[in-house]
Motif scaffolding. Structure first.
Motif, PDB file in Angstrom:
ATOM      1  N   ARG A   1       0.803  -1.225   0.001  1.00 30.85           N
ATOM      2  CA  ARG A   1      -0.050  -0.129   0.007  1.00 30.85           C
ATOM      3  C   ARG A   1       0.964   1.412   0.028  1.00 30.85           C
ATOM      4  O   ARG A   1       0.411   2.381   0.429  1.00 30.85           O
ATOM      5  CB  ARG A   1      -0.816  -0.060   1.348  1.00 30.85           C
TER       6      ARG A   1
ATOM      7  N   GLU B   1       3.354   4.516  -1.446  1.00 32.44           N
ATOM      8  CA  GLU B   1       3.328   5.706  -1.927  1.00 32.44           C
ATOM      9  C   GLU B   1       3.389   5.354  -3.641  1.00 32.44           C
ATOM     10  O   GLU B   1       2.751   5.659  -4.399  1.00 32.44           O
ATOM     11  CB  GLU B   1       4.268   6.693  -1.639  1.00 32.44           C
TER      12      GLU B   1
ATOM     13  N   THR C   1       0.391   3.648  -4.756  1.00 36.99           N
ATOM     14  CA  THR C   1      -0.775   4.806  -4.766  1.00 36.99           C
ATOM     15  C   THR C   1      -0.642   5.745  -5.875  1.00 36.99           C
ATOM     16  O   THR C   1      -1.714   6.078  -6.614  1.00 36.99           O
ATOM     17  CB  THR C   1      -0.682   5.280  -3.339  1.00 36.99           C
TER      18      THR C   1
END
Length: 79
Positions: free
Chosen positions: A66, A68, A71
């Motif tokens: 999860r 950066e 993302t």
């Protein structure tokens, strides 16, 4: 990062415009990140303790997914 060897990583974005019912004004977006990892137990039976350690490492890896990096990549694909 753990000592788990990642063989492959998949990033998928799904856009659903119509799945029965009325057509959505804004499509439903779902992002998925998956890793295929090397099996460290090939050729021998693992003890319960070895499996417990491996499961903890896999759980930590899943939490790291999860990050950066993922993302921002999902955001660049419109998710």
């Amino acid at each position: 990062m753990s000592d788990i060897k990642i063989r492959k990583q998949v990033l998928n974005v799904e856009r659903t415009y119509h799945e029965g019912g009325p057509v959505a004004a804004i499509p439903l977006l779902i992002g998925v990140v998956a890793n295929v990892v090397e099996n460290p137990f090939v050729g021998h039976h693992a003890s319960a303790e070895e499996l417990a350690v491996f499961v903890k490492k896999i759980r930590d890896m899943a939490n790291d997914m999860r990050s950066e990096e993922h993302t921002s990549e999902l955001q660049s694909r419109g998710l």
